[in-house]
Design a protein around this motif. Structure first.
Motif, PDB file in Angstrom:
ATOM      1  N   VAL A 233       0.857  -1.191   0.000  1.00  0.00           N
ATOM      2  CA  VAL A 233       0.000   0.000   0.000  1.00  0.00           C
ATOM      3  C   VAL A 233       0.892   1.240   0.000  1.00  0.00           C
ATOM      4  O   VAL A 233       1.730   1.411   0.891  1.00  0.00           O
ATOM      5  N   SER A 234       0.674   2.099  -0.975  1.00  0.00           N
ATOM      6  CA  SER A 234       1.400   3.378  -1.075  1.00  0.00           C
ATOM      7  C   SER A 234       0.410   4.519  -0.869  1.00  0.00           C
ATOM      8  O   SER A 234      -0.651   4.557  -1.511  1.00  0.00           O
ATOM      9  N   CYS A 235       0.759   5.405   0.024  1.00  0.00           N
ATOM     10  CA  CYS A 235      -0.137   6.527   0.328  1.00  0.00           C
ATOM     11  C   CYS A 235       0.582   7.862   0.073  1.00  0.00           C
ATOM     12  O   CYS A 235       1.797   7.982   0.324  1.00  0.00           O
ATOM     13  N   MET A 236      -0.201   8.807  -0.385  1.00  0.00           N
ATOM     14  CA  MET A 236       0.340  10.148  -0.639  1.00  0.00           C
ATOM     15  C   MET A 236      -0.553  11.165   0.075  1.00  0.00           C
ATOM     16  O   MET A 236      -1.784  11.100  -0.034  1.00  0.00           O
ATOM     17  N   ARG A 237       0.091  12.033   0.817  1.00  0.00           N
ATOM     18  CA  ARG A 237      -0.653  13.091   1.525  1.00  0.00           C
ATOM     19  C   ARG A 237      -0.431  14.435   0.813  1.00  0.00           C
ATOM     20  O   ARG A 237       0.669  14.723   0.353  1.00  0.00           O
ATOM     21  N   TYR A 238      -1.513  15.208   0.801  1.00  0.00           N
ATOM     22  CA  TYR A 238      -1.411  16.526   0.146  1.00  0.00           C
ATOM     23  C   TYR A 238      -2.475  17.454   0.730  1.00  0.00           C
ATOM     24  O   TYR A 238      -3.399  17.017   1.415  1.00  0.00           O
ATOM     25  N   LEU A 239      -2.331  18.734   0.444  1.00  0.00           N
ATOM     26  CA  LEU A 239      -3.286  19.748   0.897  1.00  0.00           C
ATOM     27  C   LEU A 239      -4.190  20.151  -0.255  1.00  0.00           C
ATOM     28  O   LEU A 239      -3.734  20.390  -1.366  1.00  0.00           O
TER      29      LEU A 239
END
Length: 258
Positions: A233-239
């Protein structure tokens, strides 16, 4: 000269000599009768016949061999109640555990010898040789594989992972088989897992396949499972609009042995 005319001392001396001679004669006669005693009143054994209760080699250590015996007269009639003596040529292979009963201990052959008990033949006149009657047979112990257990782990978590399958081979009584065995290995689907002549299994792709070993007439199989896929599982956080967001993606990866 008449004995009555002999002097008294001479007559007494002659009487003692006569008594001594009679005693010696009686002793000699008794010894002679012991050597040439009258023949037994019953039937005279002429031969012994021996056989095994079950044919074929003993296939497990601890198996029993029962020796059947028949004492026969000259006409072939069985004579019951004749005491017999048993002996075995190789007690390390076959041990006696009872009258006519033997138990296997190791691979090999042993000769069981049976004869009429010399101490129980009674009177033995000249020409009576029953105590010399002997027969024998050969017992073979040849341990056979009856059960096979796979000792190696059959789940492969990586592609190209190699393991050698180990076996525990026992006879029907649970004793480890001591003689050298040459197993024959096969894989139902080498594209999933392949096996060579030594039992070395190499995983090739995900899936399951039977691996079979053959030992003489004995065949056993086990299922090898290859499961090298892992979910990552690859997760990316952003605004976004000043709000923290997260987006995750699940990927399946296949792991390989170094």
């Amino acid at each position: 000269m008449s004995a009555s005319l002999l002097p008294t001392n001479t007559r007494m001396y002659a009487s003692r000599i006569l008594r001594s001679s009679l005693a010696l004669a009686a002793t000699a006669l008794a010894a002679c009768q012991a050597d040439t005693a009258v023949a037994p009143t019953g039937p005279v054994p002429s031969r012994i016949s021996v056989s095994l209760a079950s044919a074929g080699p003993l296939a497990s250590f601890g198996d029993s061999a029962i020796v059947r015996t028949r004492v026969l007269d000259a006409a072939g009639n069985e004579i019951p109640g004749i005491p017999l003596v048993f002996s075995v040529s190789a007690p390390q292979v076959l041990e006696q555990v009872g009258t006519g009963v033997f138990r296997s201990r190791a691979n090999g052959t042993a000769v069981v010898r049976v004869q009429v008990d010399p101490s129980a033949t009674g009177a033995r006149p000249k020409g009576y040789f029953a105590d010399r009657l002997v027969d024998s047979l050969t017992v073979t112990v040849e341990q056979q594989a009856a059960r096979v257990e796979f000792a190696a782990d059959t789940v492969f978590p990586l592609i190209a992972l190699a393991r050698t399958m180990t076996l525990r081979v026992t006879d029907a009584r649970g004793n480890a088989v001591v003689r050298a065995l040459t197993p024959q290995w096969t894989s139902a689907n080498p594209a999933i897992a392949n096996v060579d002549a030594t039992g070395r299994v190499v995983s090739a792709s995900n899936g399951a396949t039977p691996i079979t070993v053959r030992l003489g007439t004995l065949t056993r199989s086990t299922t090898v499972v290859v499961n090298a896929n892992r979910n990552h599982v690859s997760c990316m956080r952003y605004l976004r609009r000043r709000q923290q967001q997260q987006q995750c993606v699940t990927n399946t990866v296949t792991l390989r042995a170094p």
